[in-house]
Design a protein around this motif. Sequence first.
Motif, short mmCIF file in Angstrom:
data_model
loop_
_atom_site.label_atom_id
_atom_site.label_comp_id
_atom_site.label_asym_id
_atom_site.label_seq_id
_atom_site.Cartn_x
_atom_site.Cartn_y
_atom_site.Cartn_z
N PHE A 243 0.86 -1.18 0.00
CA PHE A 243 0.00 0.00 0.00
C PHE A 243 0.89 1.23 0.00
O PHE A 243 1.88 1.30 0.73
CB PHE A 243 -0.89 0.02 1.24
CG PHE A 243 -1.77 -1.20 1.37
CD1 PHE A 243 -2.45 -1.72 0.28
CD2 PHE A 243 -1.91 -1.84 2.59
CE1 PHE A 243 -3.25 -2.84 0.39
CE2 PHE A 243 -2.71 -2.96 2.73
CZ PHE A 243 -3.38 -3.46 1.63
N THR A 244 0.55 2.22 -0.83
CA THR A 244 1.37 3.41 -0.92
C THR A 244 0.48 4.60 -1.32
O THR A 244 -0.73 4.55 -1.11
CB THR A 244 2.53 3.17 -1.91
OG1 THR A 244 3.39 4.30 -1.90
CG2 THR A 244 2.04 2.89 -3.32
N THR A 245 1.06 5.65 -1.90
CA THR A 245 0.31 6.85 -2.22
C THR A 245 0.31 7.13 -3.72
O THR A 245 1.11 6.59 -4.47
CB THR A 245 0.89 8.08 -1.51
OG1 THR A 245 2.19 8.35 -2.03
CG2 THR A 245 0.97 7.86 0.00
N SER A 246 -0.56 8.03 -4.11
CA SER A 246 -0.73 8.33 -5.53
C SER A 246 0.53 8.95 -6.15
O SER A 246 0.82 8.73 -7.32
CB SER A 246 -1.92 9.28 -5.72
OG SER A 246 -1.83 10.41 -4.87
N SER A 247 1.31 9.71 -5.37
CA SER A 247 2.52 10.30 -5.95
C SER A 247 3.56 9.22 -6.24
O SER A 247 4.32 9.33 -7.21
CB SER A 247 3.13 11.34 -5.01
OG SER A 247 3.63 10.76 -3.84
N VAL A 248 3.62 8.19 -5.42
CA VAL A 248 4.55 7.09 -5.66
C VAL A 248 4.21 6.41 -6.99
O VAL A 248 5.09 6.00 -7.74
CB VAL A 248 4.52 6.09 -4.50
CG1 VAL A 248 5.34 4.84 -4.83
CG2 VAL A 248 5.05 6.74 -3.24
N ALA A 249 2.92 6.32 -7.28
CA ALA A 249 2.51 5.73 -8.56
C ALA A 249 3.04 6.53 -9.74
O ALA A 249 3.30 5.98 -10.81
CB ALA A 249 0.98 5.66 -8.62
N ARG A 250 3.24 7.84 -9.55
CA ARG A 250 3.79 8.67 -10.62
C ARG A 250 5.30 8.54 -10.72
O ARG A 250 5.86 8.46 -11.81
CB ARG A 250 3.44 10.15 -10.39
CG ARG A 250 1.96 10.47 -10.42
CD ARG A 250 1.72 11.96 -10.56
NE ARG A 250 2.38 12.75 -9.53
CZ ARG A 250 1.86 13.04 -8.35
NH1 ARG A 250 0.66 12.57 -8.05
NH2 ARG A 250 2.51 13.78 -7.48
N PHE A 251 5.97 8.51 -9.58
CA PHE A 251 7.43 8.54 -9.58
C PHE A 251 8.09 7.17 -9.65
O PHE A 251 9.26 7.07 -10.02
CB PHE A 251 7.93 9.26 -8.32
CG PHE A 251 7.64 10.74 -8.33
CD1 PHE A 251 8.24 11.58 -9.26
CD2 PHE A 251 6.76 11.30 -7.41
CE1 PHE A 251 7.98 12.94 -9.28
CE2 PHE A 251 6.50 12.66 -7.42
CZ PHE A 251 7.11 13.48 -8.35
N TYR A 252 7.37 6.12 -9.32
CA TYR A 252 7.98 4.79 -9.26
C TYR A 252 7.21 3.77 -10.10
O TYR A 252 6.97 2.65 -9.67
CB TYR A 252 8.07 4.31 -7.81
CG TYR A 252 9.07 5.10 -6.98
CD1 TYR A 252 10.41 4.73 -6.93
CD2 TYR A 252 8.66 6.23 -6.28
CE1 TYR A 252 11.32 5.46 -6.19
CE2 TYR A 252 9.57 6.98 -5.54
CZ TYR A 252 10.90 6.59 -5.50
OH TYR A 252 11.81 7.32 -4.77
N ASP A 253 6.81 4.16 -11.28
CA ASP A 253 6.18 3.22 -12.19
C ASP A 253 7.26 2.32 -12.79
O ASP A 253 8.27 2.79 -13.29
CB ASP A 253 5.45 3.98 -13.30
CG ASP A 253 4.52 3.07 -14.08
OD1 ASP A 253 4.26 1.95 -13.61
OD2 ASP A 253 4.05 3.49 -15.16
N ARG A 254 7.05 1.01 -12.70
CA ARG A 254 8.05 0.04 -13.15
C ARG A 254 7.38 -1.06 -13.97
O ARG A 254 6.20 -1.35 -13.77
CB ARG A 254 8.75 -0.60 -11.94
CG ARG A 254 9.49 0.38 -11.03
CD ARG A 254 10.76 0.89 -11.69
NE ARG A 254 11.54 1.73 -10.78
CZ ARG A 254 11.38 3.02 -10.61
NH1 ARG A 254 10.44 3.66 -11.30
NH2 ARG A 254 12.15 3.70 -9.77
N PRO A 255 8.12 -1.70 -14.87
CA PRO A 255 7.56 -2.87 -15.55
C PRO A 255 7.22 -3.96 -14.54
O PRO A 255 7.94 -4.16 -13.55
CB PRO A 255 8.72 -3.33 -16.47
CG PRO A 255 9.59 -2.13 -16.62
CD PRO A 255 9.49 -1.38 -15.34
#
Length: 305
Positions: A243-255
């Motif tokens: 579980f994390t936050t929406s900004s992490v989804a922007r900065f840490y998108d990975r294959p």
Amino acid sequence: MSEVTLRQLRYFAALGEELNYRRAAERLFITQPALSTAIKALEQAFGVVLFTRSTREVALTDLGAAWLPQVQQALAGVDAVVDNLVTLSGTRQGRLRLGYLIGTGADLLFRIVRHFEAAYPEVSVEPIEFDFADPTAGLSSGATEVALIRPPVDLPEHRMLILDSESWVACLPRDHPLAGRHEVGIAELLDDPIVCAPLTAGPWRDYWLAMDVRGNRPPTIAAVAATYEAETTSIARGLGISFTTSSVARFYDRPGIVYVPITDRPPSHTALAWNPAALSPQADALVRHVQAHWSFGDTPDDPPR
């Protein structure tokens, strides 16, 4: 003659500006009951009514509305006097250690540093990154004086100023059964193995394990990670979720991973934290600068170059 404290004036001004106990309490980083008690004590001390309250709204009385701009002016004067004393002493020159938790308000951090250094070019800000092993970002050990963190953390002597809030998201392996969903509820994921922070993270670790809603369902720890790189790598391998936050989804998108919004969790906050009893003049300048120029969920424009 009754006496009024500076804290009471700040509490009155915050509630008078927000006209909402929840927002004012968040801004002051105190509980709503504590704010309500302080306001009632102020009114009782002077035998006045400053606010009218109902189940739906809070409003200033005529007396409260007349007093608010005077209080705002007085608080601005106090801040200016303290600010001028430090400026005249010349003690703001030097270096400031600003801690930040990895992945916490990355864009916010650099805006704060740029804006502050433009206003105080004699102060050199040294941002120091901390991983999940220390979610206080150096404040608990004294390695930093001021820090950008994500509450909750175990810092009872510190003050916090909420700067932003974000929604929760689930980080899932790309082949997870819920990876194709547009949103999920937290209960749908509580049985999944989870990648979590080290034990040293304390209440912050429990918060991101969603322990408050697990009841008698203890989490299955799939792996321990101190950084987002390690966390997302474990999830891409299919070891578990996080579980994390929406900004992490922007900065840490990975294959190999997918982020899915969680609909039923309260927002996660980003806060500036400091110990008022242990501030250097440089740290005090930063705190006052942010208090003066930032509002909840917003930052000023970048300063001109």
